[in-house]
Design a protein around this motif. Structure first.
Motif, PDB file in Angstrom:
ATOM      1  N   ARG A   1       0.957  -1.272  -0.114  1.00  0.00           N
ATOM      2  CA  ARG A   1      -0.214  -0.107   0.080  1.00  0.00           C
ATOM      3  C   ARG A   1       1.033   1.248   0.017  1.00  0.00           C
ATOM      4  O   ARG A   1       0.350   2.355  -0.550  1.00  0.00           O
ATOM      5  N   GLN A   2       1.915   1.276   0.744  1.00  0.00           N
ATOM      6  CA  GLN A   2       2.893   2.265   0.647  1.00  0.00           C
ATOM      7  C   GLN A   2       3.660   2.646  -0.543  1.00  0.00           C
ATOM      8  O   GLN A   2       3.471   3.709  -1.059  1.00  0.00           O
TER       9      GLN A   2
ATOM     10  N   ARG B   1       2.206   1.667  -3.671  1.00  0.00           N
ATOM     11  CA  ARG B   1       1.120   2.107  -4.308  1.00  0.00           C
ATOM     12  C   ARG B   1       0.822   3.614  -4.120  1.00  0.00           C
ATOM     13  O   ARG B   1       0.507   4.409  -5.043  1.00  0.00           O
ATOM     14  N   LYS B   2       0.796   3.886  -3.017  1.00  0.00           N
ATOM     15  CA  LYS B   2       0.282   5.256  -2.662  1.00  0.00           C
ATOM     16  C   LYS B   2       1.650   6.200  -3.207  1.00  0.00           C
ATOM     17  O   LYS B   2       1.290   7.357  -3.784  1.00  0.00           O
ATOM     18  N   ARG B   3       2.832   5.838  -3.113  1.00  0.00           N
ATOM     19  CA  ARG B   3       3.709   6.801  -3.897  1.00  0.00           C
ATOM     20  C   ARG B   3       3.808   6.758  -5.227  1.00  0.00           C
ATOM     21  O   ARG B   3       4.134   7.763  -5.873  1.00  0.00           O
TER      22      ARG B   3
ATOM     23  N   ASP C   1       1.101   6.315  -7.144  1.00  0.00           N
ATOM     24  CA  ASP C   1      -0.084   7.172  -7.800  1.00  0.00           C
ATOM     25  C   ASP C   1       0.399   8.699  -7.202  1.00  0.00           C
ATOM     26  O   ASP C   1      -0.123   9.427  -8.202  1.00  0.00           O
ATOM     27  N   GLU C   2       0.866   9.012  -6.421  1.00  0.00           N
ATOM     28  CA  GLU C   2       1.357  10.526  -6.179  1.00  0.00           C
ATOM     29  C   GLU C   2       2.128  10.892  -7.267  1.00  0.00           C
ATOM     30  O   GLU C   2       2.135  11.859  -7.824  1.00  0.00           O
TER      31      GLU C   2
END
Length: 510
Positions: free
Chosen positions: A291-292, A294-296, A298-299
């Protein structure tokens, strides 16, 4: 081979060997040229000695004999130094995967028995696909010798065939096209006899992993820190195919690299006190890492999207031509009503043309008198750059969530849920988005109608329904005084009489 005390490993202790294979010519060449170069001639001689304990044309167990036979066969003396040398050479074979030693305790006796299970050497393809074995061989014989050794195991294809582009057709005959079995396919007597004569130790079938990251034990151990507290547990993964399959499944599931997997295995509480791999804990931490990442990503993707949008805007401004982007007309059957926020500022035709052709970053500003809230901008950035919804579809979504005058809908969770529902249903055009909104509005109206009908049902029901409802109540039903209709006004004489009666009841007068 881990021996705590040499008194537990003497020439008087008994042993036996077990193997479930026979060496082929390629296997013998692998031992003589490849494995002997890594472990030495003495360890290779121990492997051959253990192999010969069972007849060449058989597989299974050898006789139970004292370890004196091994020491004499290797030319070692019957003292502690000789036994230590035997243990060291066996450890070399264990390290490269040719041997596995197990100590068996005899019940009701202090004696122990040692089992030497011999493993078949890897084929040339399997060996050179193992990075740790290939690197060890390179350190022993050199890079050019490794290349020469690998070429010595393969017979080259004829030059005439190697350079030609040939069509390949399988003309092999299948089994049932040539042979016919008896109509009685199952023979219970034969099955029972085969079961009775079958060996007690059956090879464990390897589970087929259709989804795996393809990470080998050598790739993990070569990157794992030597001073880690979990190093001893990771070393036990060698030969544990079930644990390696679980690790590969977790790595495949959460897109983990070898470095990420080593980082997770180095954390606390990933292994139990006995060294067993805690799969649930590993999956939990792998999910957090996934999840970390993927968040990076996405940003990062949204940032690149902003830069591309800025570059495109600058390119349009720098363009000398006055080309205006062609607008797409909206058919009357797909018109949406003008929201209350924009009433009087544009008619229905202008509003639908804006919703169909304007970018969502400009369209959303029309619903606010000032600046658009920052959290709302980020939500639609995710929908645009990550979900990849079309601009016209995003505008219809903005109309649905902002133009319906329902404050409860303007939440991040609700907007994300509607966008996800559009993705699942494959909404990829303005017309399909309008149809989706109309369908949702119809469903909401039907739900509201059913709610109103359910609320009005008790009032329309008769006395039986009221009595049945009263039975289910725990509190008594308190009658309510009905409103009296307006009559003639009260005269002064009547008002005086009412006051006299009230004073009499209070005891102030008789």
């Amino acid at each position: 081979m881990r021996i705590g005390s040499m008194h537990q490993f003497t020439e008087h202790h008994r042993f036996y060997t077990f193997r479930a294979f026979s060496l082929s010519a390629v296997d013998r060449k692998m031992i003589g040229l490849i494995y002997q170069s890594m472990v030495g001639a003495f360890a290779a001689g121990l492997y051959q000695l253990l192999y010969q304990q069972v007849a060449e044309d058989r597989v299974g167990y050898s006789l139970l004999e004292p370890q004196r036979k091994l020491l004499l066969g290797l030319g070692l003396d019957m003292h502690e130094r000789g036994r230590q040398e035997l243990a060291n050479q066996a450890s070399r074979l264990e390290a490269v995967g040719l041997l596995q030693v197990t100590r068996l305790g005899v019940p009701d006796n202090d004696d122990v028995v040692y089992e030497y299970e011999i493993a078949k050497p890897l084929s040339p393809d399997e060996f050179f696909d193992s990075p740790h074995l290939t690197l060890l061989l390179r350190d022993k014989v050199g890079k050019h010798a490794v290349i020469a050794l690998r070429e010595s195991f393969y017979a080259k294809e004829a030059d005439e065939l190697a350079g030609a582009e040939l069509t390949r057709e399988n003309i092999s005959v299948p089994f049932y096209e040539l042979f016919r079995l008896n109509a009685q396919g199952f023979d219970p007597e034969l099955e029972q006899a085969l079961t009775e004569v079958a060996p007690a130790r059956q090879p464990v079938p390897k589970p087929q992993q259709t989804e795996t990251a393809g990470i080998q034990y050598g790739e993990i151990i070569i990157r794992f820190p030597r001073n880690s507290a979990n190093r001893q547990y990771v070393e036990r993964l060698r030969g544990n195919e079930e644990a390696m399959a679980q690790l590969n499944y977790v790595a495949y599931k959460y897109s983990l690299s070898v470095v990420d997997l080593c980082r997770l295995l180095d954390e606390d509480d990933v292994f139990a006190a006995g060294g067993e791999l805690l799969l649930d804990e590993l999956q939990l931490r792998g999910n957090q890492l996934y999840r970390q990442d993927r968040k990076r990503s996405d940003e990062r993707q949204r940032l690149y999207g902003r830069l591309e949008a800025v570059k495109a805007e600058e390119g349009k401004r720098a363009d000398a031509g006055d080309d205006v982007p062609e607008e797409v007309a909206v058919q009357a059957e797909f018109y949406m009503d003008v929201p209350a926020q924009l009433a009087g500022r544009c008619d229905i035709h202008q509003y639908n043309m804006l919703m169909r052709n304007e970018p969502h970053t400009r369209f959303i500003t029309r619903f606010f008198p000032g600046a658009v809230p920052e959290w709302l901008i980020r939500v639609f950035e995710v929908i645009d750059h990550n979900y990849r919804l079309q601009g016209a579809v995003i505008n219809v979504l903005i109309h649905y969530v902002l133009g319906m005058n329902d404050a409860q809908r303007v939440t991040k969770t609700y907007i994300d849920a509607v966008a996800s529902n559009m993705l699942v249903k494959g909404i990829d055009s303005f017309e399909r988005a309008v149809g989706y909104v109309r369908e949702q509005l119809k469903l909401e109206q039907d739900k509201e109608r059913r709610r109103e009908q359910g609320a009005s049902a008790p009032r329309r029901s008769g006395g039986n329904a009221a009595a049945a409802a009263a039975k289910g109540r725990r509190k008594p039903q308190i009658p309510i005084m009905p409103d009296t209709p307006n009559g003639a006004p009260v005269t002064e004489e009547e008002l005086a009489e009412i006051l006299r009666v009230a004073r009499k009841l209070d005891g102030k007068s008789t």
